[in-house]
Each structure stands twice: as C-alpha cells, then as structure tokens.
Design a protein around this motif. Structure first.
Motif, mmCIF file in Angstrom:
data_model
loop_
_atom_site.group_PDB
_atom_site.id
_atom_site.type_symbol
_atom_site.label_atom_id
_atom_site.label_comp_id
_atom_site.label_asym_id
_atom_site.label_seq_id
_atom_site.Cartn_x
_atom_site.Cartn_y
_atom_site.Cartn_z
ATOM 1 N N LEU A 191 -27.994 23.676 -17.894
ATOM 2 C CA LEU A 191 -27.082 22.597 -17.532
ATOM 3 C C LEU A 191 -27.428 21.953 -16.197
ATOM 4 O O LEU A 191 -27.169 20.768 -15.986
ATOM 5 N N SER A 192 -28.042 22.697 -15.310
ATOM 6 C CA SER A 192 -28.396 22.137 -14.006
ATOM 7 C C SER A 192 -29.531 21.116 -14.114
ATOM 8 O O SER A 192 -29.757 20.346 -13.185
ATOM 9 N N CYS A 193 -30.223 21.081 -15.240
ATOM 10 C CA CYS A 193 -31.330 20.141 -15.433
ATOM 11 C C CYS A 193 -30.889 18.823 -16.069
ATOM 12 O O CYS A 193 -31.693 17.894 -16.173
ATOM 13 N N LEU A 194 -29.652 18.750 -16.526
ATOM 14 C CA LEU A 194 -29.161 17.519 -17.138
ATOM 15 C C LEU A 194 -28.573 16.596 -16.085
ATOM 16 O O LEU A 194 -27.721 17.018 -15.293
ATOM 17 N N PRO A 195 -28.991 15.322 -16.047
ATOM 18 C CA PRO A 195 -28.379 14.374 -15.119
ATOM 19 C C PRO A 195 -26.887 14.202 -15.435
ATOM 20 O O PRO A 195 -26.473 14.265 -16.600
ATOM 21 N N GLN A 196 -26.100 13.989 -14.421
ATOM 22 C CA GLN A 196 -24.646 13.874 -14.586
ATOM 23 C C GLN A 196 -24.263 12.766 -15.556
ATOM 24 O O GLN A 196 -23.340 12.931 -16.355
ATOM 25 N N ASN A 197 -24.981 11.617 -15.531
ATOM 26 C CA ASN A 197 -24.621 10.525 -16.440
ATOM 27 C C ASN A 197 -24.852 10.915 -17.898
ATOM 28 O O ASN A 197 -24.114 10.483 -18.781
ATOM 29 N N ILE A 198 -25.843 11.740 -18.186
ATOM 30 C CA ILE A 198 -26.076 12.230 -19.558
ATOM 31 C C ILE A 198 -24.955 13.186 -19.948
ATOM 32 O O ILE A 198 -24.411 13.113 -21.048
ATOM 33 N N THR A 199 -24.627 14.102 -19.052
ATOM 34 C CA THR A 199 -23.542 15.055 -19.319
ATOM 35 C C THR A 199 -22.236 14.312 -19.591
ATOM 36 O O THR A 199 -21.545 14.600 -20.567
ATOM 37 N N ASP A 200 -21.904 13.346 -18.761
ATOM 38 C CA ASP A 200 -20.653 12.598 -18.931
ATOM 39 C C ASP A 200 -20.639 11.800 -20.229
ATOM 40 O O ASP A 200 -19.610 11.723 -20.894
ATOM 41 N N ARG A 201 -21.783 11.209 -20.587
ATOM 42 C CA ARG A 201 -21.827 10.345 -21.770
ATOM 43 C C ARG A 201 -21.854 11.129 -23.078
ATOM 44 O O ARG A 201 -21.175 10.785 -24.033
#
Length: 107
Positions: A68-78
C-alpha cells in the motif's frame, strides 16, 4: 492455482472488455451476465472464452498482497474508496503466472 488470460482477436464486442474490466467477479457472474461461451482448456481447469479466442493457460507461481505504501494517494482515493467488512480498504493481490499453453479458440 490456475487462470486463463483471454484476449480479443479481430472483430469483437468492446462491451465485453468494458464490463469485465470494471466489474468484480466477486460481485457478479461475468460469464452468465454477458452470455459468454466457455471452452475447456487443454492443461488447466479454468476455461477459455470463445468470444476472446487468444487463450493463455497459466499456473500461479507467485502471489503478493499489494504494498500500500507504493500506491500514489490519488490512485488509492480513486480506485479503492470503499471499506470492507473489517473496516479497511480491500486492496488487490498481485498474481504472477507461468504460461503453460497458448492457442486460438477456433469458431
């Protein structure tokens, strides 16, 4: 564990890829919902799909929970806005497969 990768060749119904790419098999039966025709595979137990005739039969050789630390926040949110029954976001597991057979399903 086994799976098939089924790829369109020539003319195909683009709604198949649109549906399969946006719906989870956990929530719907894609084969039934789209009226797809399955064909027994030669090596693995997972079927091929006539409408997506380029078939790669695969065996899982490695799997890993997403970091999870490798995913950009905008990808996680979307793409992962929902929270599951345990109270956290339901991320994917990455599967790596060895191709054990490949062919075109003939009509």
């Amino acid at each position: 564990q086994e799976f098939t990768v089924n790829v369109p060749v020539g003319e195909y119904d683009p709604s198949i890829l649109g549906f399969c790419g946006t719906k989870s098999g956990r929530d719907t039966d894609k084969i039934r919902d789209l009226g797809l025709t399955t064909v027994d595979s030669d090596v693995v137990q997972t079927p091929g799909i006539c409408q997506l005739p380029l078939t790669l039969e695969c065996r899982v050789i490695y799997q890993q929970q997403q970091d999870l630390s490798c995913l950009p926040q905008n990808i996680t949110d979307r793409f992962y806005p929902a929270v599951n029954d345990e109270g956290f976001r339901d991320y994917h597991i990455a599967y790596y497969g060895e191709i054990v057979n490949a062919y075109l399903i003939e009509p």
